[in-house]
Scaffold this motif. Sequence first.
Motif, PDB file in Angstrom:
ATOM      1  N   SER A 137       0.839  -1.198   0.000  1.00  0.00           N
ATOM      2  CA  SER A 137       0.000   0.000   0.000  1.00  0.00           C
ATOM      3  C   SER A 137       0.875   1.250   0.000  1.00  0.00           C
ATOM      4  O   SER A 137       2.098   1.172   0.186  1.00  0.00           O
ATOM      5  N   VAL A 138       0.248   2.411  -0.183  1.00  0.00           N
ATOM      6  CA  VAL A 138       0.988   3.671  -0.171  1.00  0.00           C
ATOM      7  C   VAL A 138       1.658   3.884   1.192  1.00  0.00           C
ATOM      8  O   VAL A 138       2.808   4.314   1.277  1.00  0.00           O
ATOM      9  N   THR A 139       0.946   3.576   2.266  1.00  0.00           N
ATOM     10  CA  THR A 139       1.504   3.727   3.609  1.00  0.00           C
ATOM     11  C   THR A 139       2.712   2.814   3.803  1.00  0.00           C
ATOM     12  O   THR A 139       3.737   3.222   4.374  1.00  0.00           O
ATOM     13  N   GLU A 140       2.626   1.591   3.330  1.00  0.00           N
ATOM     14  CA  GLU A 140       3.750   0.657   3.457  1.00  0.00           C
ATOM     15  C   GLU A 140       4.950   1.130   2.634  1.00  0.00           C
ATOM     16  O   GLU A 140       6.098   1.002   3.069  1.00  0.00           O
ATOM     17  N   LEU A 141       4.681   1.699   1.460  1.00  0.00           N
ATOM     18  CA  LEU A 141       5.776   2.234   0.651  1.00  0.00           C
ATOM     19  C   LEU A 141       6.487   3.373   1.369  1.00  0.00           C
ATOM     20  O   LEU A 141       7.713   3.483   1.323  1.00  0.00           O
ATOM     21  N   ALA A 142       5.716   4.226   2.047  1.00  0.00           N
ATOM     22  CA  ALA A 142       6.321   5.342   2.780  1.00  0.00           C
ATOM     23  C   ALA A 142       7.268   4.827   3.857  1.00  0.00           C
ATOM     24  O   ALA A 142       8.306   5.446   4.138  1.00  0.00           O
ATOM     25  N   TRP A 143       6.931   3.671   4.445  1.00  0.00           N
ATOM     26  CA  TRP A 143       7.765   3.137   5.515  1.00  0.00           C
ATOM     27  C   TRP A 143       9.053   2.494   5.005  1.00  0.00           C
ATOM     28  O   TRP A 143       9.942   2.178   5.793  1.00  0.00           O
ATOM     29  N   ILE A 144       9.199   2.337   3.694  1.00  0.00           N
ATOM     30  CA  ILE A 144      10.486   1.905   3.150  1.00  0.00           C
ATOM     31  C   ILE A 144      11.545   2.968   3.462  1.00  0.00           C
ATOM     32  O   ILE A 144      12.674   2.657   3.854  1.00  0.00           O
ATOM     33  N   SER A 145      11.162   4.232   3.311  1.00  0.00           N
ATOM     34  CA  SER A 145      12.067   5.330   3.671  1.00  0.00           C
ATOM     35  C   SER A 145      12.037   5.627   5.159  1.00  0.00           C
ATOM     36  O   SER A 145      13.084   5.871   5.785  1.00  0.00           O
ATOM     37  N   ASN A 146      10.843   5.598   5.755  1.00  0.00           N
ATOM     38  CA  ASN A 146      10.727   5.925   7.181  1.00  0.00           C
ATOM     39  C   ASN A 146      11.527   4.961   8.054  1.00  0.00           C
ATOM     40  O   ASN A 146      12.159   5.373   9.032  1.00  0.00           O
ATOM     41  N   ALA A 147      11.493   3.660   7.714  1.00  0.00           N
ATOM     42  CA  ALA A 147      12.231   2.677   8.510  1.00  0.00           C
ATOM     43  C   ALA A 147      13.732   2.931   8.425  1.00  0.00           C
ATOM     44  O   ALA A 147      14.455   2.808   9.427  1.00  0.00           O
ATOM     45  N   TYR A 148      14.210   3.278   7.233  1.00  0.00           N
ATOM     46  CA  TYR A 148      15.634   3.578   7.064  1.00  0.00           C
ATOM     47  C   TYR A 148      16.026   4.794   7.904  1.00  0.00           C
ATOM     48  O   TYR A 148      17.032   4.781   8.620  1.00  0.00           O
ATOM     49  N   MET A 149      15.224   5.866   7.819  1.00  0.00           N
ATOM     50  CA  MET A 149      15.510   7.085   8.579  1.00  0.00           C
ATOM     51  C   MET A 149      15.426   6.832  10.081  1.00  0.00           C
ATOM     52  O   MET A 149      16.227   7.366  10.855  1.00  0.00           O
ATOM     53  N   LEU A 150      14.465   6.005  10.493  1.00  0.00           N
ATOM     54  CA  LEU A 150      14.295   5.709  11.908  1.00  0.00           C
ATOM     55  C   LEU A 150      15.523   4.966  12.449  1.00  0.00           C
ATOM     56  O   LEU A 150      16.082   5.330  13.487  1.00  0.00           O
ATOM     57  N   GLY A 151      15.958   3.928  11.732  1.00  0.00           N
ATOM     58  CA  GLY A 151      17.143   3.188  12.159  1.00  0.00           C
ATOM     59  C   GLY A 151      18.385   4.060  12.166  1.00  0.00           C
ATOM     60  O   GLY A 151      19.204   4.011  13.090  1.00  0.00           O
ATOM     61  N   LEU A 152      18.508   4.884  11.142  1.00  0.00           N
ATOM     62  CA  LEU A 152      19.658   5.772  11.010  1.00  0.00           C
ATOM     63  C   LEU A 152      19.778   6.709  12.204  1.00  0.00           C
ATOM     64  O   LEU A 152      20.877   6.974  12.706  1.00  0.00           O
ATOM     65  N   THR A 153      18.644   7.209  12.680  1.00  0.00           N
ATOM     66  CA  THR A 153      18.650   8.193  13.762  1.00  0.00           C
ATOM     67  C   THR A 153      18.734   7.540  15.135  1.00  0.00           C
ATOM     68  O   THR A 153      19.454   8.012  16.022  1.00  0.00           O
ATOM     69  N   LEU A 154      18.013   6.434  15.335  1.00  0.00           N
ATOM     70  CA  LEU A 154      17.943   5.827  16.657  1.00  0.00           C
ATOM     71  C   LEU A 154      19.290   5.301  17.150  1.00  0.00           C
ATOM     72  O   LEU A 154      19.567   5.320  18.349  1.00  0.00           O
ATOM     73  N   ILE A 155      20.132   4.846  16.225  1.00  0.00           N
ATOM     74  CA  ILE A 155      21.382   4.214  16.639  1.00  0.00           C
ATOM     75  C   ILE A 155      22.479   5.233  16.941  1.00  0.00           C
ATOM     76  O   ILE A 155      23.478   4.912  17.599  1.00  0.00           O
ATOM     77  N   ILE A 156      22.313   6.476  16.474  1.00  0.00           N
ATOM     78  CA  ILE A 156      23.378   7.473  16.626  1.00  0.00           C
ATOM     79  C   ILE A 156      23.783   7.684  18.085  1.00  0.00           C
ATOM     80  O   ILE A 156      24.981   7.748  18.384  1.00  0.00           O
ATOM     81  N   PRO A 157      22.827   7.797  19.043  1.00  0.00           N
ATOM     82  CA  PRO A 157      23.271   7.976  20.436  1.00  0.00           C
ATOM     83  C   PRO A 157      24.162   6.854  20.950  1.00  0.00           C
ATOM     84  O   PRO A 157      25.029   7.087  21.803  1.00  0.00           O
ATOM     85  N   LEU A 158      23.989   5.641  20.437  1.00  0.00           N
ATOM     86  CA  LEU A 158      24.790   4.505  20.893  1.00  0.00           C
ATOM     87  C   LEU A 158      26.162   4.466  20.229  1.00  0.00           C
ATOM     88  O   LEU A 158      27.075   3.793  20.717  1.00  0.00           O
ATOM     89  N   SER A 159      26.330   5.200  19.118  1.00  0.00           N
ATOM     90  CA  SER A 159      27.558   5.088  18.323  1.00  0.00           C
ATOM     91  C   SER A 159      28.788   5.517  19.099  1.00  0.00           C
ATOM     92  O   SER A 159      29.868   4.929  18.950  1.00  0.00           O
ATOM     93  N   VAL A 160      28.670   6.551  19.929  1.00  0.00           N
ATOM     94  CA  VAL A 160      29.839   7.044  20.665  1.00  0.00           C
ATOM     95  C   VAL A 160      30.325   5.991  21.657  1.00  0.00           C
ATOM     96  O   VAL A 160      31.536   5.728  21.766  1.00  0.00           O
ATOM     97  N   TRP A 161      29.404   5.381  22.394  1.00  0.00           N
ATOM     98  CA  TRP A 161      29.784   4.352  23.361  1.00  0.00           C
ATOM     99  C   TRP A 161      30.390   3.139  22.651  1.00  0.00           C
ATOM    100  O   TRP A 161      31.393   2.583  23.108  1.00  0.00           O
ATOM    101  N   LEU A 162      29.791   2.728  21.542  1.00  0.00           N
ATOM    102  CA  LEU A 162      30.321   1.573  20.813  1.00  0.00           C
ATOM    103  C   LEU A 162      31.721   1.852  20.277  1.00  0.00           C
ATOM    104  O   LEU A 162      32.582   0.965  20.292  1.00  0.00           O
ATOM    105  N   ALA A 163      31.942   3.090  19.793  1.00  0.00           N
ATOM    106  CA  ALA A 163      33.268   3.430  19.275  1.00  0.00           C
ATOM    107  C   ALA A 163      34.313   3.381  20.388  1.00  0.00           C
ATOM    108  O   ALA A 163      35.437   2.910  20.185  1.00  0.00           O
ATOM    109  N   ALA A 164      33.940   3.863  21.581  1.00  0.00           N
ATOM    110  CA  ALA A 164      34.876   3.813  22.718  1.00  0.00           C
ATOM    111  C   ALA A 164      35.110   2.381  23.175  1.00  0.00           C
ATOM    112  O   ALA A 164      36.205   2.022  23.623  1.00  0.00           O
TER     113      ALA A 164
END
Length: 459
Positions: free
Chosen positions: A39-66
């Motif tokens: 559906s159109v809504t499901e198609l929108a979540w192809i991009s939304n899921a990518y953006m969501l994952g991209l943003t949610l993990i950023i706070p953890l990146s500093v700790w993982l790098a250390a």
Amino acid sequence: MAYRSKVALVYLLGFALDLLNMFVASIAYPDIALELHASVTELAWISNAYMLGLTLIIPLSVWLAARLGERRLILGSLLLFGLASVLVAEASSIETLIGWRLVQGLSGGLLIPIGQALAFRHFPPEQRSRLTTWVMSVALLVPALSPAAGGLIVQALSWRWVFYLNVPLTLLAFVLGVLWLKADAPATERPTLDARGLLLAASTLGLLLIALSLLSDTASRRLGMLVLMLSAVALWLYLRDGWRKPAPVLDLQLLNSPSLRLAMLVYLLIPGVFIGTSLIAVLYLHQLGFGTAQIGALMLPWALGSAVAIVTGKRCFNRFGPKPLLVVGMLLQSLGIGLLTLIDQPQGSLPIIAYTLMGLGGSLCSSSAQTLAFLDIRPERMGHASALWNINRQLSFCLGAAVLSALLGALGPQSPHAFERCFLVAALLSLLPIFAVLRFDSTTVRALLSPYPPQEKTS
């Protein structure tokens, strides 16, 4: 090749992969919808899921790098990104595809801030305008070329090859990373994870992204307001918990840096406003009788203006500092958006002039803000600063589109002058950071850009 150039190239390849996956997937939507019955809504979540994952993990990146080391984390995220790309391409249902797009976003959210921190750390302040030129060139070329390239791939092969295309680029970045990046120094201490802060930060960002997605649709606007309020509550709890914590998941104390704070404000508004403006401009120009190809071709003068701005920013930043470049950039973007209100027929040069001015102004602001952001950040804090910058960047991409789409929906697209009023609001929003820019004391910045003052002549 100097080591800093090798680090920058690995980062830029990862950055290009990130942008490619933001902009190329939409060209495959019709074929995905047909094959996977989406559906159109499901198609929108192809991009939304990518953006969501991209943003949610950023706070953890500093700790993982250390904890793991920057080199290991960059190489591991590249491998995960490549694997997720293959699994997206192999998806047999829209739900599976969206799930693996989320994993793609999670791996990209580790790669980009860590790679950026590593690259900027190796460039001294007076040379960062050169690195910014490379970054902005990638940011210009990939969005401009990827939709056309993706369309050819979909037409010649299938939508799945849009995602298979990631694999050779990911492998190239991985091999160069293995060969070029120096081994991580042994960790002197093992940092503890701020689990409560991570939960609150991820909740704030996740709720905010979902709220912006809901607010852009008239049917879900009330629910979007509710989710937005929940996001504000989560943010208040995070600030209360972590503002002065010794080892927070996101070091918000870095916002005490005037340079980083101003750069983030400019980047939050200027690119975001352009993205929102270009979205409603497509609808407006189509309503006036412009053809699809004619509307798409307007990105060419925008790209030309952006290229001129990137070169100008590189040559002028160290000489004049950020203030005049930011002020001129905001005025140019605002003027370009304002000119959209004068277009009344699908002929003439006015649309070309408007998009050229938006390209000049927007990229002059973006490139100057990118260079300014990390000038006074100590090398050991660069990871936290990069995390804050990339969260801000992701929010910018969503915020402008959500605000202007919501305004257009409230005014009613069919009502007289609705589009013109949206463009005027967008023009005013482009000028909003100008007060902060004019108040900015650039003395410290000028000193950092000229670390070796000329010696007095002796007789």
